[in-house]
Design a protein around this motif. Structure first.
Motif: not given
Length: 300
Positions: A154-156, A163-165
């Motif tokens: 979840x943190x990833x 980052x907009x990814x």
């Protein structure tokens, strides 16, 4: 997992009653390095290693059908780590695929090519570069490792989202939800552990639905937000996101109900809700006007 550099000792021997040791990295005096998915390719080693912890020693008996590449791998390792590491390779011992013309330069390896055998590997995993990011397959984790992997995913996902990814973040949330579902299925609904796991699911569903909303997966957003609202009927994030999704699939009545409720539950969200409701009202008027034009032309 691909690209992770690992170090391990290994011993390879035949499975006969009186086994023949083919290779032993301890005899060479150093562990071997493997860049998973990149260097010499032996998929069965990668599958075995991903089930292991650092400093663990494990034995694997591998069927000959999975070892067609081993003779080439063994030759590479012997020349890199073994007694032959200072010798230059003789060009006549070249190979193309498995079409050997003059062999590999080692009698025992040539025998493996002509008469494949089941082999036993004893592997000691010594080191994983960047151990904190090393991931075993979910099925190979302990219960505690499985539980701890979910907030990490979840943190990833959160970092990728910032980052907009959004697509990559969506995959992280999806994987975390899949792992969580497997843990939930093992518990009895309503029990303490089931409730704990189910509560973990709600913020993940909200994050996942936000990514899906940005990717136009409106029906999935409605489904996931509805799941959240079954447990938290006044969750404003779920109401707001489901309201937006309802607008996108043109369910104006449901959209209005969600957005008006979200504004009541959280006054700070009222301006954003009002903006969407105004847009919805404009879209309804425009649609009514277009429908009238169509009907008038139909009966003119």
């Amino acid at each position: 997992m691909a690209g992770k550099e690992i170090q391990f000792h290994y011993k390879c021997e035949t499975c006969a009653e009186d086994p023949l040791i083919l290779d032993d990295s301890r005899v060479w005096g150093q562990p071997v390095d493997l860049l998973l998915g990149k260097q010499f390719k032996l998929e069965v080693w990668e599958a075995c290693i991903q089930t292991m912890l650092v400093n663990e020693i494990a034995e694997f008996v591998v069927d000959k059908s999975l070892l067609s590449a081993y003779p080439v791998v063994a030759k590479t390792l012997r020349q890199a780590y073994g007694e032959d590491k200072n010798k230059k390779e003789h060009k006549p011992h070249s190979c193309c695929g498995m079409g050997f013309k003059e062999g590999l330069g080692y009698t025992d390896l040539n025998d493996l090519v002509t008469e494949p055998k089941d082999l036993k590997f004893t592997i000691e995993l010594c080191k994983v570069e960047g151990h904190g990011t090393y991931e075993k397959e979910f099925w190979a984790m302990t219960d505690n490792e499985r539980f701890e992997s979910i907030p990490a995913l979840r943190e990833n996902g959160n970092m990728l989202y910032k980052e907009g990814k959004h697509e990559e973040a969506c995959q992280k949330y999806k994987e975390a939800l899949g792992r969580l579902e497997q843990l939930i299925l093992r518990e009895k609904p309503g029990d303490e552990e089931w409730t704990k796991l189910n509560n973990m699911k709600m913020p993940l569903l909200l994050n996942y639905s936000q990514c899906q909303l940005l990717q136009g997966e409106n029906y999935a957003v409605i489904e996931h937000c509805s799941t959240v609202l079954q447990h938290e009927s006044e969750n404003v994030k779920a109401l707001y996101r489901r309201g937006r999704a309802y607008i996108n699939v043109w369910s104006p009545k449901e959209a209005r109900e969600d957005l008006e409720k979200a504004a009541r539950c959280d006054p700070s969200l009222a301006p954003a809700c009002k903006k969407l409701l105004d847009e919805l009202q404009y879209m309804e008027k425009k649609k009514d006007s277009e429908d009238k034009d169509k009907f008038s032309k139909l009966f003119s």
